[in-house]
Design a protein around this motif. Structure first.
Motif, mmCIF file in Angstrom:
data_model
loop_
_atom_site.group_PDB
_atom_site.id
_atom_site.type_symbol
_atom_site.label_atom_id
_atom_site.label_comp_id
_atom_site.label_asym_id
_atom_site.label_seq_id
_atom_site.Cartn_x
_atom_site.Cartn_y
_atom_site.Cartn_z
ATOM 1 N N LYS A 133 0.834 -1.211 0.000
ATOM 2 C CA LYS A 133 0.000 0.000 0.000
ATOM 3 C C LYS A 133 0.863 1.253 0.000
ATOM 4 N N THR A 134 1.883 1.257 0.863
ATOM 5 C CA THR A 134 2.745 2.438 0.960
ATOM 6 C C THR A 134 3.489 2.682 -0.340
ATOM 7 N N SER A 135 4.034 1.612 -0.921
ATOM 8 C CA SER A 135 4.767 1.748 -2.182
ATOM 9 C C SER A 135 3.853 2.220 -3.294
ATOM 10 N N ASN A 136 2.653 1.671 -3.377
ATOM 11 C CA ASN A 136 1.695 2.091 -4.411
ATOM 12 C C ASN A 136 1.313 3.551 -4.253
ATOM 13 N N ASP A 137 1.086 3.980 -2.999
ATOM 14 C CA ASP A 137 0.737 5.396 -2.774
ATOM 15 C C ASP A 137 1.874 6.319 -3.206
ATOM 16 N N THR A 138 3.102 5.936 -2.870
ATOM 17 C CA THR A 138 4.270 6.755 -3.226
ATOM 18 C C THR A 138 4.428 6.841 -4.734
ATOM 19 N N ILE A 139 4.286 5.693 -5.421
ATOM 20 C CA ILE A 139 4.413 5.680 -6.887
ATOM 21 C C ILE A 139 3.315 6.515 -7.529
ATOM 22 N N ASN A 140 2.096 6.409 -6.997
ATOM 23 C CA ASN A 140 0.984 7.220 -7.554
ATOM 24 C C ASN A 140 1.279 8.707 -7.435
ATOM 25 N N GLN A 141 1.829 9.075 -6.288
ATOM 26 C CA GLN A 141 2.175 10.495 -6.107
ATOM 27 C C GLN A 141 3.238 10.929 -7.105
ATOM 28 N N LEU A 142 4.281 10.080 -7.279
ATOM 29 C CA LEU A 142 5.333 10.422 -8.244
ATOM 30 C C LEU A 142 4.791 10.523 -9.659
ATOM 31 N N VAL A 143 3.912 9.608 -10.045
ATOM 32 C CA VAL A 143 3.329 9.622 -11.391
ATOM 33 C C VAL A 143 2.502 10.880 -11.601
ATOM 34 N N ASN A 144 1.710 11.227 -10.598
ATOM 35 C CA ASN A 144 0.882 12.444 -10.724
ATOM 36 C C ASN A 144 1.741 13.695 -10.887
ATOM 37 N N LYS A 189 10.610 -2.174 -17.793
ATOM 38 C CA LYS A 189 10.935 -2.542 -19.176
ATOM 39 C C LYS A 189 11.912 -1.562 -19.829
ATOM 40 N N THR A 190 12.465 -0.661 -19.064
ATOM 41 C CA THR A 190 13.432 0.293 -19.602
ATOM 42 C C THR A 190 14.696 0.261 -18.777
ATOM 43 N N GLU A 191 15.793 0.612 -19.443
ATOM 44 C CA GLU A 191 17.052 0.714 -18.737
ATOM 45 C C GLU A 191 17.079 1.986 -17.918
ATOM 46 N N TYR A 192 17.749 1.942 -16.772
ATOM 47 C CA TYR A 192 17.795 3.131 -15.922
ATOM 48 C C TYR A 192 19.200 3.297 -15.408
ATOM 49 N N THR A 193 19.475 4.556 -15.011
ATOM 50 C CA THR A 193 20.780 4.916 -14.470
ATOM 51 C C THR A 193 20.662 5.017 -12.970
ATOM 52 N N ASP A 194 21.674 4.478 -12.289
ATOM 53 C CA ASP A 194 21.655 4.513 -10.827
ATOM 54 C C ASP A 194 21.899 5.942 -10.355
ATOM 55 N N LYS A 228 4.002 17.989 -14.039
ATOM 56 C CA LYS A 228 5.128 18.882 -14.307
ATOM 57 C C LYS A 228 5.672 18.723 -15.717
ATOM 58 N N TYR A 229 5.595 17.475 -16.220
ATOM 59 C CA TYR A 229 6.180 17.208 -17.541
ATOM 60 C C TYR A 229 5.140 16.561 -18.451
ATOM 61 N N PRO A 230 4.299 17.377 -19.054
ATOM 62 C CA PRO A 230 3.236 16.856 -19.918
ATOM 63 C C PRO A 230 3.772 16.130 -21.148
ATOM 64 N N ASP A 231 5.067 16.401 -21.487
ATOM 65 C CA ASP A 231 5.609 15.756 -22.682
ATOM 66 C C ASP A 231 5.878 14.261 -22.469
ATOM 67 N N VAL A 232 5.954 13.825 -21.205
ATOM 68 C CA VAL A 232 6.187 12.404 -20.941
ATOM 69 C C VAL A 232 4.884 11.634 -21.187
ATOM 70 N N SER A 233 5.004 10.647 -22.043
ATOM 71 C CA SER A 233 3.788 9.887 -22.381
ATOM 72 C C SER A 233 3.466 8.857 -21.281
ATOM 73 N N GLU A 234 2.200 8.502 -21.251
ATOM 74 C CA GLU A 234 1.769 7.486 -20.275
ATOM 75 C C GLU A 234 2.418 6.140 -20.555
ATOM 76 N N LYS A 235 2.715 5.882 -21.873
ATOM 77 C CA LYS A 235 3.370 4.622 -22.240
ATOM 78 C C LYS A 235 4.740 4.519 -21.593
ATOM 79 N N GLU A 236 5.496 5.651 -21.638
ATOM 80 C CA GLU A 236 6.824 5.640 -21.044
ATOM 81 C C GLU A 236 6.739 5.393 -19.527
#
Length: 401
Positions: free
Chosen positions: A35-46, A67-72, A51-59
């Motif tokens: 629950k805590t992790s889901n709430d945190t992720i939802n906040q980050l997504v929102n 499914k994407t590579e990330y930098t530490d 803030k960045y409308p250019d980021v697509s929902e697919k990304e």
């Protein structure tokens, strides 16, 4: 095995309870993390989409589904006091982490408790095993003075009880063996005494006959008669002892048959007729139509010995032999009007080599003992009642099957 089964069942029950409690704590902790992790992720997504409308929902979806590579960017998180290598990213997850730690701690505590109980059980079992080994060692050394006060029903206690019962049997056998040795020693002493007198007399008389060539014929004949009498006494004693030995060793196989009591009594009277005539004893019988299942030969031996005893104590007297039968038993009674038996002698009259105060000099004290043994070996019972100077009565009973 009852105690071990109880212990295993209790251990399984405790283990199941521990597992259920641990699973409950773990489930609660993981559910809070979710629950805590889901709430945190939802906040980050929102915030990200706002803030960045250019980021697509697919990304965003690809990032969330890994499914994407990330930098530490741990250095970025470290700036704000977040250390992923040792902390939870969401502070709210610290409480959930405590649930997991508590669950693991509970499992460890229960495991330790179970181990302590099991080690204690093994220690008790080892102590009981050592005690049993010591008892067995004492038994092997001939010490049968063991006492068991425990009444528990576990497997070792049951084994301990069986050892105690075996010890009691060994103690009884040892006591019986000791008594048998004492009886054998006493019997050998009595036999030696009984044989010593007639043998000594025979030796003396034979030496006199051999040493005195001029001995008068009358005295020589008297000596020979005495030798014959003593020889008969020794023969009777040896034969009686052999019969008793066979009976004691269970070497005699009785041959049971339906026999008329009158025929047995008539044979016994025939065996004692000469003795009765010499002492002036009259014999009467009343045994008509009585049938008994017995060994004829051996019962005749027993009754003959009883009649001989009565004749010895009834000079110029009467002896009456009667038989009676009912639904319970067959009774044979031998009654005389002789000198009787004293109260002091009466309890010992059937003991081997016992000679009462009124016994004759020729008595060896074995006839009545042999009679009693023969009767009891055939399942019968013999008793005697007597009054001094008024006579005695021997009663034989065989209970009907």
């Amino acid at each position: 095995m009852k105690n071990a089964q109880k212990f295993v069942c209790a251990g399984l029950a405790v283990t199941i309870v521990f597992c259920v409690i641990s699973a409950a704590f773990t489930f609660i902790g993981l559910e809070n993390i979710r629950k805590t992790s889901n709430d945190t992720i939802n906040q980050l997504v929102n915030i990200l989409l706002e803030k960045y409308p250019d980021v697509s929902e697919k990304e965003v979806a690809e990032i969330l589904n890994n499914k994407t590579e990330y930098t530490d960017n741990s250095e970025f998180l470290n700036k704000y006091g977040i250390y992923p290598e040792k902390d939870w990213v969401s502070y709210n997850n610290q409480g959930s982490y405590k649930y997991v730690i508590l669950s693991v701690s509970v499992c460890i505590a229960f495991g330790l408790a179970f181990a302590v109980l099991f080690l204690g059980y093994l220690k008790i079992q080892k102590k009981q095993t050592m005690d049993i080994a010591k008892r067995i060692e004492r038994i092997n050394l001939g010490d049968y003075s063991l006492q068991i006060d425990e009444n528990s029903e576990d497997e070792l206690s049951l084994l301990d009880n069986q050892i105690y019962r075996t010890t009691v049997k060994f103690r009884e056998q040892a006591e019986n063996s000791r008594k048998d040795k004492e009886n054998l020693q006493k019997s050998l002493s009595d036999i030696s005494h009984q044989l010593k007198t007639p043998l000594t007399s025979i030796i003396v008389m034979v030496e006199n006959i051999l040493d005195d060539d001029d001995m008068p014929l009358e005295i020589r004949r008297e000596f020979l008669n005495d030798i014959k009498h003593n020889t008969n006494t020794i023969s009777f004693l040896v034969q009686s002892l052999l019969k008793l030995s066979k009976l004691d060793a269970e070497a005699v196989k009785f041959r049971y048959e339906q026999v008329e009591v009158k025929s047995i009594v008539d044979e016994c009277i025939k065996n004692t007729a000469v003795m009765a005539e010499i002492l002036g004893v009259r014999l009467e019988t009343d045994c008509n139509d009585i049938i008994l299942n017995c060994d004829r030969k051996w019962l005749c031996e027993a009754i003959t010995n009883i009649i001989k005893n009565c004749i010895e104590h009834s000079h110029n007297g009467n002896i009456k032999i009667t038989a009676d039968q009912n639904k319970l038993y067959t009774k044979i009674s031998i009654k005389d009007n002789g000198s009787g038996i004293t109260k002091e002698d009466l309890p010992h009259i059937f003991e081997r080599f016992y000679k009462g105060k009124n016994s004759s000099d020729d008595s060896v004290g074995i006839g009545l003992s042999l009679a009693k043994t023969i009767i009891e070996k055939q399942g019968g019972y013999i008793s005697v009642s007597s009054e001094l100077n008024k006579g005695s009565e021997f009663v034989i009973k065989f209970f009907n099957n």
